[in-house]
Write a protein that holds these residues in place. Structure first.
Motif, short mmCIF file in Angstrom:
data_model
loop_
_atom_site.label_atom_id
_atom_site.label_comp_id
_atom_site.label_asym_id
_atom_site.label_seq_id
_atom_site.Cartn_x
_atom_site.Cartn_y
_atom_site.Cartn_z
N LYS A 23 0.75 -1.43 0.03
CA LYS A 23 -0.01 0.03 0.09
C LYS A 23 0.88 1.15 -0.09
O LYS A 23 1.86 1.31 0.54
N THR A 24 0.44 2.46 -0.92
CA THR A 24 1.26 3.57 -0.77
C THR A 24 0.27 4.56 -0.08
O THR A 24 -0.98 4.28 -0.03
N ASP A 25 0.90 5.68 0.39
CA ASP A 25 0.13 6.70 1.14
C ASP A 25 -0.44 7.82 0.15
O ASP A 25 -1.07 8.67 0.68
N SER A 26 -0.22 7.30 -1.24
CA SER A 26 -0.86 8.50 -2.20
C SER A 26 -1.12 7.87 -3.38
O SER A 26 -0.48 6.81 -3.63
N ILE A 27 -2.50 8.13 -3.96
CA ILE A 27 -3.04 7.49 -5.15
C ILE A 27 -2.11 7.89 -6.19
O ILE A 27 -2.12 7.31 -7.50
N PHE A 28 -1.19 9.02 -6.22
CA PHE A 28 -0.56 9.57 -7.25
C PHE A 28 0.91 8.88 -7.47
O PHE A 28 1.80 8.79 -8.36
N LYS A 29 1.22 8.16 -6.39
CA LYS A 29 2.44 7.17 -6.26
C LYS A 29 2.34 6.00 -7.13
O LYS A 29 1.32 5.40 -6.93
N PRO A 30 3.36 5.55 -7.88
CA PRO A 30 3.08 4.11 -8.50
C PRO A 30 3.25 2.93 -7.55
O PRO A 30 3.55 3.27 -6.32
N LYS A 31 2.36 2.02 -8.01
CA LYS A 31 2.28 0.84 -7.13
C LYS A 31 3.67 0.22 -6.69
O LYS A 31 4.65 0.26 -7.67
N ALA A 32 3.79 -0.13 -5.74
CA ALA A 32 5.09 -0.79 -5.10
C ALA A 32 4.82 -2.23 -4.90
O ALA A 32 3.76 -2.50 -4.38
N TYR A 33 5.83 -3.01 -5.02
CA TYR A 33 5.60 -4.52 -4.74
C TYR A 33 7.05 -5.11 -3.97
O TYR A 33 8.13 -4.63 -4.07
N VAL A 34 6.54 -6.26 -3.09
CA VAL A 34 7.54 -6.94 -2.48
C VAL A 34 8.01 -7.93 -3.40
O VAL A 34 7.24 -8.71 -3.90
N LYS A 35 9.35 -7.95 -3.92
CA LYS A 35 9.76 -9.11 -4.79
C LYS A 35 10.45 -10.14 -4.13
O LYS A 35 11.51 -10.27 -4.22
N ALA A 36 9.41 -10.87 -3.48
CA ALA A 36 9.59 -11.94 -2.61
C ALA A 36 10.51 -13.15 -3.53
O ALA A 36 11.27 -13.57 -2.94
N VAL A 37 9.98 -13.41 -4.62
CA VAL A 37 10.63 -14.44 -5.61
C VAL A 37 10.69 -13.60 -6.86
O VAL A 37 9.67 -13.23 -7.38
N ASP A 38 11.86 -13.66 -7.32
CA ASP A 38 12.23 -12.66 -8.66
C ASP A 38 12.98 -13.29 -9.71
O ASP A 38 14.09 -13.38 -9.79
N ASP A 39 12.23 -14.19 -10.62
CA ASP A 39 12.55 -14.82 -11.83
C ASP A 39 13.55 -15.83 -11.44
O ASP A 39 14.89 -15.55 -11.68
N ILE A 40 13.25 -16.95 -10.83
CA ILE A 40 14.16 -18.15 -10.50
C ILE A 40 13.59 -19.24 -11.29
O ILE A 40 12.45 -19.52 -11.67
N SER A 41 14.62 -20.09 -11.42
CA SER A 41 14.54 -21.34 -12.47
C SER A 41 15.24 -22.55 -11.65
O SER A 41 16.54 -22.10 -11.41
N PHE A 42 14.79 -23.48 -11.66
CA PHE A 42 15.51 -24.79 -11.10
C PHE A 42 14.70 -26.08 -11.45
O PHE A 42 13.50 -26.06 -11.92
N HIS A 43 15.14 -27.10 -11.21
CA HIS A 43 14.52 -28.47 -11.53
C HIS A 43 14.81 -29.44 -10.37
O HIS A 43 15.77 -29.22 -9.45
#
Length: 330
Positions: A23-43
């Motif tokens: 959540k941001t404190d202003s509607i004019f701010k771009p959305k922020a994200y917690v990048k908990a897992v960011d583009d991972i690959s494995f088998h």
């Protein structure tokens, strides 16, 4: 999907992302994200134990939850036996859950306190319809025998057991539906050290007995060394190294892995060894550093590390590392 002549890939994860909106404190701010897992690959090979390790907040548990679709992934593909399960509808996923089970960190919170062990095990078998009702009592007694609990445990409630016994109930519940893959999410971290060893030995015994495949999530490298076939190291939502257990512990190729391994306690006061102390704190997953995620704490970082993100590349056979200068540690 066949990886080699003798190893079958049971689970393939491609470019998995799990972002959580903030959540941001202003509607004019771009959305922020917690990048908990960011583009991972494995088998994950059939019948093996792949462990995921890293500091708290690196994305280990989130990876497990995303694979199981307990949290819906933001992007990516998850192939189980060659099928992309992220495209499955609810009916298809419910049927698949018999193959994919989880053992949670807290054995008390993961069990219904209002149900007896009998009701807990019966519910699992009823939902998946794996055992006909007249035969369920025999199956429940069989499951208790597998995990080392007496038959009279069926009529008791979770609060009447110790932590180790409750985790055995959780294991029995997972086994009740005849799974092929079990995700162990910090399955022994809440237990005493002596009980940890018992549960780990039980898991290894059950794996050999039923041909189970484990994705083992842990922050304890001593535990990982005991149970793993391969190890995957994560840092701030990224995979930094994947290797066979022996290769990773003997020849770590990423500076972060080297620092982690240097922190393992050794029960010998006379043994002196070099400790690698990382400076600073883990950056925010909302605004991770550019380039290599680890460069803000890496003693070997250069300008290239700040600008260019290193690819996860195979440096030795089955030894993948995400570092521009990994050759220096061979």
């Amino acid at each position: 999907m066949q990886a080699t002549a003798d190893k079958k890939v049971l689970l393939q994860v491609d470019h998995l992302k799990q972002y959580f909106p903030v959540k941001t404190d202003s509607i004019f701010k771009p959305k922020a994200y917690v990048k908990a897992v960011d583009d991972i690959s494995f088998h994950l090979y059939e019948g093996e134990t792949l462990s995921i390790v890293g500091e708290s907040g690196c994305g280990k548990s989130t990876t497990g939850r995303a694979i199981l679709r307990l949290d819906e992934p933001t992007e990516g593909k998850v192939y189980y036996s060659g099928k992309d399960i992220l495209g499955f509808n609810k009916k298809e996923m419910r049927k698949l859950r018999g193959d994919l089970q989880v053992i949670f960190q807290d054995p008390f919170a993961s069990l219904n306190p209002r149900q007896t062990v009998k009701q807990i095990l019966n519910e699992a078998m009823a939902i998946q319809d794996v055992v006909r009702k007249p035969k369920r009592m025999d199956r429940m007694l069989e499951l208790l025998g597998y995990v080392g609990l007496p038959p009279e445990a069926l009529d008791r409630y979770p609060h009447e057991f110790s932590g180790g016994q409750r985790q055995r109930i959780g294991i029995a519940r997972a086994l009740a539906v005849n799974p092929k893959l079990i995700i162990c999410d910090e399955a022994v971290s809440a237990l005493d050290v002596s009980i940890q060893a018992q549960i780990l030995n039980l898991l290894k015994k059950l794996q050999n007995q039923f041909g189970l495949t484990f994705l083992f999530i842990s922050h304890d490298l001593s535990v990982v060394r005991h149970i793993s076939n391969r190890v995957m190291v994560m840092y701030l939502g990224k995979v930094v190294e994947i290797a066979d257990k022996k290769d990773l512990f003997d020849t770590p190729l990423h500076p972060y892995t080297r620092a982690l391994l240097s922190s393992i306690p050794v029960p010998n006061p006379d043994l002196k060894r070099e400790r690698i102390i990382l400076k600073g704190d883990v950056p925010s997953p909302i605004n991770p550093p550019s380039g290599c995620r680890f460069h803000t704490r890496c003693p070997f970082a250069t300008e290239k590390c700040k600008i260019e993100e290193p690819a996860l590349r195979e440096l030795d056979t089955n030894h993948l590392v995400s570092c521009h200068y990994a050759e220096n540690f061979q």
